[in-house]
Motif scaffolding. Sequence first.
Motif, short mmCIF file in Angstrom:
data_model
loop_
_atom_site.label_atom_id
_atom_site.label_comp_id
_atom_site.label_asym_id
_atom_site.label_seq_id
_atom_site.Cartn_x
_atom_site.Cartn_y
_atom_site.Cartn_z
N SER A 158 9.93 3.15 -3.96
CA SER A 158 11.36 3.22 -3.64
C SER A 158 11.67 3.00 -2.16
O SER A 158 12.63 2.31 -1.82
N ILE A 159 10.85 3.58 -1.26
CA ILE A 159 11.18 3.45 0.17
C ILE A 159 10.09 2.74 0.98
O ILE A 159 10.32 2.38 2.13
N GLY A 160 8.89 2.58 0.41
CA GLY A 160 7.82 1.89 1.12
C GLY A 160 6.67 2.81 1.50
O GLY A 160 6.81 4.04 1.48
N LEU A 161 5.54 2.20 1.83
CA LEU A 161 4.31 2.96 2.09
C LEU A 161 4.39 3.81 3.35
O LEU A 161 4.26 5.04 3.30
N TRP A 162 4.59 3.16 4.51
CA TRP A 162 4.58 3.94 5.75
C TRP A 162 5.78 4.87 5.82
O TRP A 162 5.70 5.98 6.39
N GLN A 163 6.90 4.47 5.20
CA GLN A 163 8.08 5.33 5.17
C GLN A 163 7.81 6.60 4.38
O GLN A 163 8.39 7.66 4.66
N MET A 164 6.94 6.48 3.36
CA MET A 164 6.57 7.65 2.55
C MET A 164 5.97 8.74 3.43
O MET A 164 6.29 9.93 3.29
N PHE A 165 5.08 8.35 4.34
CA PHE A 165 4.45 9.33 5.22
C PHE A 165 5.48 10.01 6.13
O PHE A 165 5.41 11.22 6.36
N ILE A 166 6.44 9.24 6.63
CA ILE A 166 7.46 9.82 7.51
C ILE A 166 8.32 10.81 6.73
O ILE A 166 8.58 11.93 7.19
N PHE A 167 8.73 10.41 5.52
CA PHE A 167 9.56 11.29 4.69
C PHE A 167 8.82 12.57 4.33
O PHE A 167 9.36 13.68 4.46
N SER A 169 6.33 13.95 5.84
CA SER A 169 6.06 14.80 7.01
C SER A 169 7.21 15.78 7.23
O SER A 169 6.99 16.92 7.64
N VAL A 170 8.44 15.34 6.95
CA VAL A 170 9.61 16.23 7.08
C VAL A 170 9.57 17.30 5.98
O VAL A 170 9.80 18.49 6.25
N VAL A 171 9.25 16.87 4.75
CA VAL A 171 9.17 17.82 3.63
C VAL A 171 8.11 18.89 3.90
O VAL A 171 8.36 20.10 3.75
#
Length: 405
Positions: A158-167, A169-171
């Motif tokens: 849905s949002i992409g691979l590297w974006q997954m890690f950023i998201f 990390s906030v969670v």
Amino acid sequence: MENKWLRAALPALLIHGSIGTVYAWSVFKQSVADYIGASVPDVEWAFSIAILFLGLSAAVLGHYVEKNIKRSALLATLFFVAGMLGTGFSIQQRSLIGIYIFYGIVMGIGLGIGYLTPVKNLMLWFKDNKGLGTGLAVAGFGLAKMVFSPVMMTLQKSIGLWQMFIFLSVVFAIMMLIGTLLIHKPIDWQEKPLQKPFQPLKVMGNMTFVGIWLMFYLNITAGLAIISQEKDILSNLTLQNGSAVFSLGAITTILSVDAFFNAAGRIGFATLSDRLKDRNSVYQLIFGISIVMSLLSYFLPSGNFLMPIILVGTFFLINAGYGGGFSALPPLLADRFGMNAISKIHGLALTAWAAAGLSGNQLASYIVHVLGMPYQTVFLAISILYIIAYLISRFMVKPTKMLIV
């Protein structure tokens, strides 16, 4: 409100439920390799480095955890979240070295501190059921893979691979910070200063500790040797007419249930240890079950109609014993060496995890890919490891308490 569920169990689940996602590595390792243009074996080293630094940081920073669990929980959060963020940006920049540094080293340090932090606190709050307490903590570590694997797969699409890690990390920052705010030792617990300086070399030279370290190492190595090959073993299992026994969907389901058994073993075996005269007996039970199942999987002919059932049963029980080995460790160490320096001693014991993280996967890979032997040979190899571990548990781990700290 001062109670063990709010001050010990919930924070442990929040912290371990975050850092335990390291075991969801297989969900995205191929995607990482494809995105940055590297081979899977090259990318695979990031996971090995993370487990290595988990063990090393736990050994080195055990004293820090002993002093203040709130500060250690915060430090674990900072390292783990920074590792996740750095991994995301490294993937964006297609930097394999960056992934090694952030996923392997930085996140690995957060793993080690975070893994240790809730354990002593749980044993203090659950003083009459130490096994149940530690089982609750490390069950979160085991369940994290089952809970977050589908989440990670959805986020990648849905949002992409590297974006997954950023998201994420906030969670995980939110989860671990809540755990940090909640975690607290019992009000009536007073830390007693050690009568003499902690001497890690003296602990590591104690034969009971050496025995515990070796059987813990062998259990992880054997477990990882099978766990790392489960998908390939199931995929290569065929009927006499050459058709596959398990569909891809069935294999995915079996691997998900594996994660459940891993978590259930962490609670079940540790809780059982509370009811045994000697907690070491639970390791002998784990090794005994694993020996029987691995030998059955090796000697049963591949064409036998029972083979699929035996194989899946072996996977489930080895996963349960693998998880149980982690949760039963802290109370066993507390029984043998006391509570005063348990975080330091537990940290030293976790270096076995660091070593096994480098050897378990490689053992199976060497047998199958270098020696060219069938997957069933891995079961024979691990049965030998389990037999050695059983003998160590039976004859080397003494039942008496050791006053060495």
